[in-house]
Structures are given as structure tokens and as C-alpha cells.
Scaffold this active site. Structure first.
Site, PDB file in Angstrom:
ATOM      1  N   CYS A  35       0.583  -1.269  -0.134  1.00  0.00           N
ATOM      2  CA  CYS A  35       0.026   0.076   0.019  1.00  0.00           C
ATOM      3  C   CYS A  35       0.839   1.167  -0.149  1.00  0.00           C
ATOM      4  O   CYS A  35       0.373   2.273  -0.315  1.00  0.00           O
ATOM      5  CB  CYS A  35      -0.875  -0.011   1.297  1.00  0.00           C
ATOM      6  SG  CYS A  35      -0.146   0.144   2.536  1.00  0.00           S
ATOM      7  N   ASP A  37       2.237   2.662   2.513  1.00  0.00           N
ATOM      8  CA  ASP A  37       1.966   3.476   3.939  1.00  0.00           C
ATOM      9  C   ASP A  37       3.357   3.538   4.625  1.00  0.00           C
ATOM     10  O   ASP A  37       3.999   2.366   4.693  1.00  0.00           O
ATOM     11  CB  ASP A  37       1.031   2.757   4.510  1.00  0.00           C
ATOM     12  CG  ASP A  37      -0.394   3.287   4.117  1.00  0.00           C
ATOM     13  OD1 ASP A  37      -0.249   4.060   3.008  1.00  0.00           O
ATOM     14  OD2 ASP A  37      -1.485   2.766   4.589  1.00  0.00           O
ATOM     15  N   CYS A  60      -2.941   5.185   5.857  1.00  0.00           N
ATOM     16  CA  CYS A  60      -4.366   5.415   5.945  1.00  0.00           C
ATOM     17  C   CYS A  60      -4.980   5.559   7.150  1.00  0.00           C
ATOM     18  O   CYS A  60      -4.363   5.621   8.187  1.00  0.00           O
ATOM     19  CB  CYS A  60      -5.141   3.757   5.496  1.00  0.00           C
ATOM     20  SG  CYS A  60      -4.624   2.615   6.702  1.00  0.00           S
ATOM     21  N   CYS A 105      -2.767  -3.076   8.590  1.00  0.00           N
ATOM     22  CA  CYS A 105      -2.341  -2.010   8.915  1.00  0.00           C
ATOM     23  C   CYS A 105      -1.861  -1.932  10.402  1.00  0.00           C
ATOM     24  O   CYS A 105      -0.983  -1.092  10.860  1.00  0.00           O
ATOM     25  CB  CYS A 105      -3.405  -0.954   8.864  1.00  0.00           C
ATOM     26  SG  CYS A 105      -4.221  -0.762   7.282  1.00  0.00           S
TER      27      CYS A 105
HETATM   28 FE1  FES Z   1      -1.747   0.082   4.293  1.00  0.00          FE
HETATM   29 FE2  FES Z   1      -3.484   0.888   5.941  1.00  0.00          FE
HETATM   30  S1  FES Z   1      -3.785   0.429   3.996  1.00  0.00           S
HETATM   31  S2  FES Z   1      -1.264   0.679   6.477  1.00  0.00           S
END
Ligand code: FES
Length: 133
Positions: A35, A37, A60, A105
Site C-alpha cells: 500500500c 504506507d 490510511c 495496517c
Molecule cells: Fe496500508 Fe493501511 S492501507 S497501512
């Protein structure tokens, strides 16, 4: 469960311990390649306890909520207590769960804490030895 719990929403809207500790004793940076992040955790350790912990998260809403709740779980714990009790599952459980697609996450928060503790133990070899005793 496909929606966010009240606890997730509450931490997302009122995040705790956001920011960065200057002159931190340990720094952990983790990211999720899928993702994209990223999370940066900074810790202060006094007498073997996490006296302060802060986070900066580019991610997110679930990553922000898990960062926030993880710091609440970790603050005041000894290094050993934090390593033993703050797991990916426990971080999600502290928020009353996450939607399945968002479970990864909570991994970032637990892994970020571990990375910061690892960094602290590398910088303070005597603390690592005492921990091993
Ligand atoms: Fe990747 Fe939440 S979508 S940490």
C-alpha cells in the site's frame, strides 16, 4: 466486520502521541510495500521503561488509529513487557478489531515499535545484555 469500530474512528479523529521525540533513544521506520504506507516510531527509555513514545504515519486511517493506540499500550511498559504484549493481534484487539482488508495496517504499528526497540538495544548494548540476563 467490514466497517471501522467506534474505537478506530475515535483514535483517527483524536490521535494520541503524534509527533517525533527529539534526541530519541530508538527510532523505527517501517513501511508496507503493497500500500506504500509508512510509519516512524521514536522512543525514549528511562530505567528500562518506555517513558515516551511518538509516531509519524503517512498512511490510511487504520494505520493512524493503530499508531495512536499502540503508543497508549506501550507507554510506561518495560522493554520486555512491550515486546511480550504488543503484538499485531493485540493492537487490532485494542481497537475492537479491524476490517479484514485492514488487518495489515496493525502490523505496521507493532512492527514499528519492535524496530524502534531493536534500534534502542543496538545503540545501548549494555541494556541488551541486561535484558538477556
Ligand atoms: Fe496500508 Fe493501511 S492501507 S497501512
Amino acid at each position: 466486520m467490514d466497517t471501522y469500530t467506534q474505537k478506530v474512528l475515535e483514535h483517527f479523529q483524536n490521535p494520541r502521541n503524534a509527533g517525533e521525540i527529539t534526541n530519541a533513544d530508538g527510532v523505527g521506520e517501517v513501511g508496507n510495500p503493497t500500500c506504500g504506507d509508512m510509519m516512524r516510531i521514536t522512543i525514549k527509555v528511562d530505567d528500562g521503561r518506555l517513558s515516551d513514545i511518538k509516531w509519524k504515519t503517512l498512511g490510511c486511517g487504520a494505520a493512524i488509529a493503530t499508531s495512536s493506540v499502540m503508543t497508549e499500550l506501550a507507554r510506561g511498559k518495560t522493554i520486555d513487557e512491550a515486546l511480550a504484549t504488543i503484538t499485531r493481534e493485540n493492537v487490532a484487539a485494542a481497537l475492537d478489531g479491524l476490517p479484514p482488508a485492514k488487518m495489515h495496517c496493525s502490523n505496521l504499528a507493532a512492527d514499528g515499535l519492535r524496530a524502534a526497540i531493536d534500534d534502542y538495544l543496538k545503540r545501548h548494548p549494555t541494556a541488551a545484555e541486561e535484558k538477556a540476563d
